[in-house]
Design a protein around this motif. Structure first.
Motif, mmCIF file in Angstrom:
data_model
loop_
_atom_site.group_PDB
_atom_site.id
_atom_site.type_symbol
_atom_site.label_atom_id
_atom_site.label_comp_id
_atom_site.label_asym_id
_atom_site.label_seq_id
_atom_site.Cartn_x
_atom_site.Cartn_y
_atom_site.Cartn_z
ATOM 1 N N MET A 140 22.765 -32.706 9.164
ATOM 2 C CA MET A 140 22.536 -33.159 7.796
ATOM 3 C C MET A 140 21.987 -34.579 7.780
ATOM 4 S SD MET A 140 22.703 -32.380 4.558
ATOM 5 C CE MET A 140 23.872 -31.006 4.401
ATOM 6 N N ASN A 141 22.612 -35.479 8.549
ATOM 7 C CA ASN A 141 22.149 -36.870 8.573
ATOM 8 C C ASN A 141 20.731 -36.991 9.105
ATOM 9 O OD1 ASN A 141 24.498 -37.829 7.464
ATOM 10 N ND2 ASN A 141 25.227 -38.874 9.304
ATOM 11 N N GLU A 142 20.428 -36.252 10.145
ATOM 12 C CA GLU A 142 19.077 -36.298 10.712
ATOM 13 C C GLU A 142 18.048 -35.785 9.714
ATOM 14 O OE1 GLU A 142 19.975 -35.589 15.492
ATOM 15 O OE2 GLU A 142 19.906 -33.867 14.115
ATOM 16 N N THR A 143 18.382 -34.714 9.024
ATOM 17 C CA THR A 143 17.461 -34.131 8.045
ATOM 18 C C THR A 143 17.234 -35.089 6.884
ATOM 19 O OG1 THR A 143 18.265 -31.928 8.617
ATOM 20 C CG2 THR A 143 17.039 -32.138 6.569
ATOM 21 N N VAL A 144 18.306 -35.634 6.338
ATOM 22 C CA VAL A 144 18.205 -36.559 5.213
ATOM 23 C C VAL A 144 17.402 -37.799 5.599
ATOM 24 C CG1 VAL A 144 19.517 -38.116 3.721
ATOM 25 C CG2 VAL A 144 20.274 -35.755 4.046
ATOM 26 N N LEU A 145 17.671 -38.355 6.759
ATOM 27 C CA LEU A 145 16.951 -39.545 7.206
ATOM 28 C C LEU A 145 15.468 -39.255 7.406
ATOM 29 C CD1 LEU A 145 16.899 -42.479 8.088
ATOM 30 C CD2 LEU A 145 17.605 -41.754 10.381
ATOM 31 N N HIS A 146 15.153 -38.120 7.994
ATOM 32 C CA HIS A 146 13.750 -37.756 8.212
ATOM 33 C C HIS A 146 13.008 -37.634 6.880
ATOM 34 C CE1 HIS A 146 10.213 -35.830 9.924
ATOM 35 N NE2 HIS A 146 10.363 -34.843 9.053
ATOM 36 N N TYR A 147 13.611 -36.925 5.927
ATOM 37 C CA TYR A 147 12.983 -36.773 4.611
ATOM 38 C C TYR A 147 12.833 -38.128 3.919
ATOM 39 C CZ TYR A 147 13.260 -31.628 4.499
ATOM 40 O OH TYR A 147 13.094 -30.283 4.724
ATOM 41 N N ALA A 148 13.840 -38.973 4.028
ATOM 42 C CA ALA A 148 13.787 -40.283 3.377
ATOM 43 C C ALA A 148 12.677 -41.147 3.964
ATOM 44 C CB ALA A 148 15.135 -40.987 3.510
ATOM 45 N N LYS A 149 12.519 -41.105 5.266
ATOM 46 C CA LYS A 149 11.446 -41.877 5.898
ATOM 47 C C LYS A 149 10.079 -41.369 5.460
ATOM 48 C CE LYS A 149 13.813 -43.548 10.064
ATOM 49 N NZ LYS A 149 13.892 -43.469 11.553
ATOM 50 N N LYS A 150 9.933 -40.060 5.347
ATOM 51 C CA LYS A 150 8.670 -39.483 4.887
ATOM 52 C C LYS A 150 8.386 -39.893 3.442
ATOM 53 C CE LYS A 150 7.180 -37.341 8.502
ATOM 54 N NZ LYS A 150 5.909 -37.780 9.148
ATOM 55 N N ALA A 151 9.430 -39.942 2.625
ATOM 56 C CA ALA A 151 9.268 -40.366 1.234
ATOM 57 C C ALA A 151 8.819 -41.827 1.170
ATOM 58 C CB ALA A 151 10.577 -40.177 0.473
ATOM 59 N N ALA A 152 9.429 -42.671 1.994
ATOM 60 C CA ALA A 152 9.044 -44.083 2.026
ATOM 61 C C ALA A 152 7.595 -44.243 2.491
ATOM 62 C CB ALA A 152 9.987 -44.859 2.933
ATOM 63 N N GLU A 153 7.212 -43.499 3.503
ATOM 64 C CA GLU A 153 5.842 -43.557 4.001
ATOM 65 C C GLU A 153 4.829 -43.099 2.955
ATOM 66 O OE1 GLU A 153 5.870 -41.125 7.494
ATOM 67 O OE2 GLU A 153 7.172 -42.505 8.621
ATOM 68 N N ALA A 154 5.252 -42.179 2.085
ATOM 69 C CA ALA A 154 4.365 -41.672 1.035
ATOM 70 C C ALA A 154 4.281 -42.631 -0.154
ATOM 71 C CB ALA A 154 4.848 -40.301 0.564
ATOM 72 N N GLY A 155 5.071 -43.699 -0.122
ATOM 73 C CA GLY A 155 5.022 -44.703 -1.178
ATOM 74 C C GLY A 155 6.034 -44.521 -2.285
ATOM 75 N N LEU A 156 6.989 -43.598 -2.104
ATOM 76 C CA LEU A 156 7.991 -43.357 -3.133
ATOM 77 C C LEU A 156 9.030 -44.478 -3.157
ATOM 78 C CD1 LEU A 156 6.561 -40.602 -3.028
ATOM 79 C CD2 LEU A 156 8.782 -39.527 -3.394
ATOM 80 N N ASP A 157 9.761 -44.534 -4.257
ATOM 81 C CA ASP A 157 10.705 -45.627 -4.479
ATOM 82 C C ASP A 157 12.089 -45.369 -3.916
ATOM 83 O OD1 ASP A 157 9.009 -47.374 -6.306
ATOM 84 O OD2 ASP A 157 8.969 -45.464 -7.375
ATOM 85 N N GLY A 158 12.379 -44.122 -3.544
ATOM 86 C CA GLY A 158 13.707 -43.812 -3.039
ATOM 87 C C GLY A 158 13.925 -42.331 -2.937
ATOM 88 N N VAL A 159 15.192 -41.954 -2.827
ATOM 89 C CA VAL A 159 15.541 -40.542 -2.655
ATOM 90 C C VAL A 159 16.789 -40.194 -3.443
ATOM 91 C CG1 VAL A 159 14.519 -40.276 -0.354
ATOM 92 C CG2 VAL A 159 16.895 -41.041 -0.568
ATOM 93 N N VAL A 160 16.969 -38.900 -3.637
ATOM 94 C CA VAL A 160 18.250 -38.354 -4.073
ATOM 95 C C VAL A 160 18.987 -37.926 -2.809
ATOM 96 C CG1 VAL A 160 19.432 -36.574 -5.404
ATOM 97 C CG2 VAL A 160 17.231 -37.481 -6.209
ATOM 98 N N CYS A 161 20.219 -38.383 -2.667
ATOM 99 C CA CYS A 161 21.013 -38.043 -1.487
ATOM 100 C C CYS A 161 22.480 -38.097 -1.867
ATOM 101 C CB CYS A 161 20.727 -39.000 -0.329
ATOM 102 S SG CYS A 161 21.208 -40.721 -0.654
ATOM 103 N N SER A 162 23.335 -37.720 -0.958
ATOM 104 C CA SER A 162 24.764 -37.926 -1.141
ATOM 105 C C SER A 162 25.099 -39.381 -0.825
ATOM 106 C CB SER A 162 25.548 -36.996 -0.209
ATOM 107 O OG SER A 162 26.896 -37.425 -0.092
ATOM 108 N N SER A 163 26.127 -39.889 -1.484
ATOM 109 C CA SER A 163 26.586 -41.246 -1.149
ATOM 110 C C SER A 163 27.005 -41.351 0.303
ATOM 111 C CB SER A 163 27.756 -41.639 -2.050
ATOM 112 O OG SER A 163 27.351 -41.735 -3.391
ATOM 113 N N LEU A 164 27.383 -40.216 0.898
ATOM 114 C CA LEU A 164 27.797 -40.212 2.301
ATOM 115 C C LEU A 164 26.655 -40.590 3.233
ATOM 116 C CD1 LEU A 164 29.894 -36.916 2.230
ATOM 117 C CD2 LEU A 164 30.759 -39.267 2.182
#
Length: 240
Positions: A140-164
């Motif tokens: 889960m952590n690896e998947t969330v981090l990978h998606y978040a990095k891709k979102a940042a690279e695409a110029g997005l402002d952030g992500v929806v994720c669990s507080s965990l």
């Protein structure tokens, strides 16, 4: 960055929204309009909330081919919302197209460009379901981090994720990258269909930048008091 408490208006009809908001008098809230309400009432409910002075997070989680998401976001950019989202699983090109459309729509309408964030994994998803239902071999952590990095690279402002996962993302992507976190419950509240849940106090400590709270407020006997209690926890206010 100002931390916000976003109230999920998970109602099917405008009349219920109006009644709920009337409990707060003239106070302006940050609110979430999701699929249930938007698909029943359409863009007019968003326009009404914006006109009333509320900050609106339009939570439609777009996920389609880049061209379709571009045109959809172009329409959403005209509504005056503060934030909207799409699924990171749609890929980098889709996220970039969505951001381009959102910006163009806002400029055409003379609005501020909303924040655009990407859904990593729903807070109803578990590690087991990730493997068995989605055939994802990464954690889960690896998947969330990978998606978040891709979102940042695409110029997005952030992500929806669990507080965990918020602290991990803060360490990797910084404080200004938004971590918008549903799955917030007070101690003793029913988790319902959410799996990765935390309290407002823990969300603050874990590095969430925004929390989204629905049933713990909208389903409370006294929604205004529930809102105040959650806000105090979220802001770190110690109660006598």
């Amino acid at each position: 960055m100002q931390k916000s408490l976003i109230v999920a208006l998970d109602f099917p009809k405008k009349q219920q929204v109006d009644h709920f908001l009337s409990l707060f008098g003239e106070e302006k809230l940050s609110v979430k309009v999701g699929m249930e309400l938007f698909y029943q009432e359409g863009p007019t409910i968003v326009e009404a909330l914006v006109a009333s002075g509320h900050q609106v997070f339009l939570d439609l989680k777009l996920h389609d081919i880049p061209n379709t998401v571009y045109h959809a976001m172009k329409g959403l950019g005209k509504l005056g919302v503060s934030m909207t989202n799409l699924h990171a699983a749609g890929g980098s090109e889709m996220m970039k197209a969505g951001l381009e459309g959102l910006r163009e729509g806002a400029v055409i309408a003379g609005k501020y460009v909303p924040s655009l964030i990407a859904v990593t994994q729903l807070t109803s998803m578990t590690e087991q379901r990730l493997r068995e239902d989605l055939l994802v071999g990464a954690s889960m952590n690896e998947t969330v981090l990978h998606y978040a990095k891709k979102a940042a690279e695409a110029g997005l402002d952030g992500v929806v994720c669990s507080s965990l996962e918020a602290n991990m993302l803060m360490e990797e992507l910084g404080n200004e990258f938004r971590k918008v976190t549903p799955g917030i419950r007070m101690l003793g509240d029913d988790a319902n269909d959410q799996k990765r849940v935390v309290t407002p106090k823990d969300a603050r400590k874990l590095g969430a930048t925004d929390i989204v709270v629905g049933r713990s407020i909208t389903g409370a006997v006294d929604p205004v008091q529930a809102y105040k209690s959650i806000l105090q926890q979220w802001q770190g206010v110690e109660i006598g």
